[in-house]
Write a protein that holds these residues in place. Structure first.
Motif, short mmCIF file in Angstrom:
data_model
loop_
_atom_site.label_atom_id
_atom_site.label_comp_id
_atom_site.label_asym_id
_atom_site.label_seq_id
_atom_site.Cartn_x
_atom_site.Cartn_y
_atom_site.Cartn_z
N TYR A 61 32.86 -16.66 -12.71
CA TYR A 61 32.46 -17.79 -13.54
C TYR A 61 32.43 -17.33 -14.99
O TYR A 61 31.72 -16.40 -15.34
CB TYR A 61 31.09 -18.35 -13.14
CG TYR A 61 30.67 -19.47 -14.09
CD1 TYR A 61 31.22 -20.73 -13.95
CD2 TYR A 61 29.78 -19.24 -15.13
CE1 TYR A 61 30.89 -21.74 -14.84
CE2 TYR A 61 29.44 -20.25 -16.01
CZ TYR A 61 30.01 -21.50 -15.86
OH TYR A 61 29.68 -22.50 -16.74
N TYR A 99 35.51 -14.77 -7.11
CA TYR A 99 35.69 -15.72 -8.22
C TYR A 99 34.77 -15.32 -9.36
O TYR A 99 33.63 -14.91 -9.15
CB TYR A 99 35.34 -17.14 -7.74
CG TYR A 99 35.19 -18.14 -8.87
CD1 TYR A 99 36.29 -18.75 -9.45
CD2 TYR A 99 33.92 -18.49 -9.34
CE1 TYR A 99 36.14 -19.67 -10.48
CE2 TYR A 99 33.76 -19.42 -10.36
CZ TYR A 99 34.87 -20.00 -10.92
OH TYR A 99 34.72 -20.91 -11.94
N CYS A 131 30.19 -22.18 -5.76
CA CYS A 131 31.44 -21.52 -6.13
C CYS A 131 32.59 -22.48 -5.82
O CYS A 131 32.70 -22.99 -4.70
CB CYS A 131 31.60 -20.22 -5.34
SG CYS A 131 33.19 -19.40 -5.62
N ALA A 147 30.06 -20.71 -2.07
CA ALA A 147 28.82 -19.91 -2.08
C ALA A 147 27.87 -20.45 -3.16
O ALA A 147 28.30 -20.99 -4.17
CB ALA A 147 29.14 -18.44 -2.36
N GLU A 199 24.61 -16.03 -4.65
CA GLU A 199 25.66 -15.11 -4.17
C GLU A 199 26.50 -14.58 -5.34
O GLU A 199 27.59 -14.04 -5.11
CB GLU A 199 26.57 -15.82 -3.16
CG GLU A 199 25.86 -16.22 -1.89
CD GLU A 199 25.48 -15.03 -1.02
OE1 GLU A 199 26.10 -13.97 -1.12
OE2 GLU A 199 24.53 -15.18 -0.23
N PHE A 200 26.01 -14.70 -6.56
CA PHE A 200 26.72 -14.22 -7.75
C PHE A 200 25.94 -13.07 -8.38
O PHE A 200 24.72 -13.02 -8.29
CB PHE A 200 26.87 -15.35 -8.78
CG PHE A 200 28.00 -16.30 -8.50
CD1 PHE A 200 29.16 -16.27 -9.26
CD2 PHE A 200 27.92 -17.21 -7.47
CE1 PHE A 200 30.20 -17.15 -9.01
CE2 PHE A 200 28.93 -18.09 -7.21
CZ PHE A 200 30.09 -18.07 -7.98
N LYS A 208 24.64 -20.14 -6.05
CA LYS A 208 24.42 -19.29 -7.22
C LYS A 208 23.80 -17.94 -6.86
O LYS A 208 24.04 -16.95 -7.53
CB LYS A 208 23.51 -20.00 -8.23
CG LYS A 208 24.20 -21.09 -9.01
CD LYS A 208 23.25 -21.80 -9.95
CE LYS A 208 22.68 -20.91 -11.01
NZ LYS A 208 21.85 -21.62 -11.98
N TYR A 213 29.80 -14.06 -14.44
CA TYR A 213 29.21 -13.77 -13.12
C TYR A 213 30.30 -13.83 -12.06
O TYR A 213 31.15 -14.72 -12.08
CB TYR A 213 28.09 -14.77 -12.81
CG TYR A 213 26.85 -14.50 -13.62
CD1 TYR A 213 25.79 -13.79 -13.06
CD2 TYR A 213 26.75 -14.91 -14.94
CE1 TYR A 213 24.65 -13.51 -13.80
CE2 TYR A 213 25.62 -14.63 -15.69
CZ TYR A 213 24.57 -13.94 -15.11
OH TYR A 213 23.45 -13.65 -15.85
N ARG A 214 30.26 -12.88 -11.13
CA ARG A 214 31.26 -12.77 -10.07
C ARG A 214 30.64 -13.14 -8.72
O ARG A 214 29.55 -12.67 -8.38
CB ARG A 214 31.81 -11.35 -9.99
CG ARG A 214 32.85 -11.16 -8.90
CD ARG A 214 33.50 -9.79 -8.93
NE ARG A 214 34.39 -9.71 -10.08
CZ ARG A 214 34.17 -9.00 -11.19
NH1 ARG A 214 33.08 -8.28 -11.30
NH2 ARG A 214 35.02 -8.98 -12.18
N CYS A 215 31.37 -13.95 -7.95
CA CYS A 215 30.94 -14.32 -6.61
C CYS A 215 31.09 -13.12 -5.69
O CYS A 215 32.16 -12.50 -5.62
CB CYS A 215 31.79 -15.49 -6.09
SG CYS A 215 31.37 -16.01 -4.42
#
Length: 135
Positions: A96, A94, A122, A127, A131-132, A129, A87-89
């Protein structure tokens, strides 16, 4: 003169700020000669506002170069592809990776994004979760 493993670079998307202990950091009132490890935990990148967790040394253990070398040594997924969802912010970029977890945040490797606590943030920009998105 500081060694390369003592110089840290911000890994936030579109940043690249470099903390050099020989220079310190005026905005954050960090005196010359202060090692990165000795910077207060609430210090933020003067360019993008990222936390200390967003920084990696230029070389040595935990560096970007070290991370790339380790990933090159890892076995590649079979032709069926990996079933691990990353998962990307949306705020800072970032990513994960469940295989890595978030050890600095108390999240063990192997923890899926869905199993992260609802209050997990994040490690780079703070941020939530929500926001991912799946990478």
């Amino acid at each position: 003169m500081a060694q390369l493993e003592e110089i840290y670079q911000c890994q936030t998307v579109n940043c690249g700020y470099v903390y050099d202990p020989d220079r310190g950091e005026r905005k954050g009132k960090i005196k010359k000669g202060t090692a990165f490890a000795d910077i207060p935990d609430d210090w933020r990148c003067p360019v993008r506002g990222a936390t200390k967790a967003a920084f990696k040394p230029l070389t040595g253990p935990g560096s970007v170069r070290d991370s790339h070398a380790k990933s090159d040594d890892q076995p590649q997924p079979s032709s069926g592809g990996s079933t691990v969802k990353k998962y990307r912010c949306l705020v800072c970029g970032y990513e994960y990776d469940p295989d890595l977890g978030d050890p600095a945040g108390g999240i063990e490797p192997g923890t899926s994004f869905d199993d992260l606590p609802d209050d997990w943030l994040c490690p780079v920009c703070g941020a939530g979760k929500d926001e991912f998105e799946e990478a």
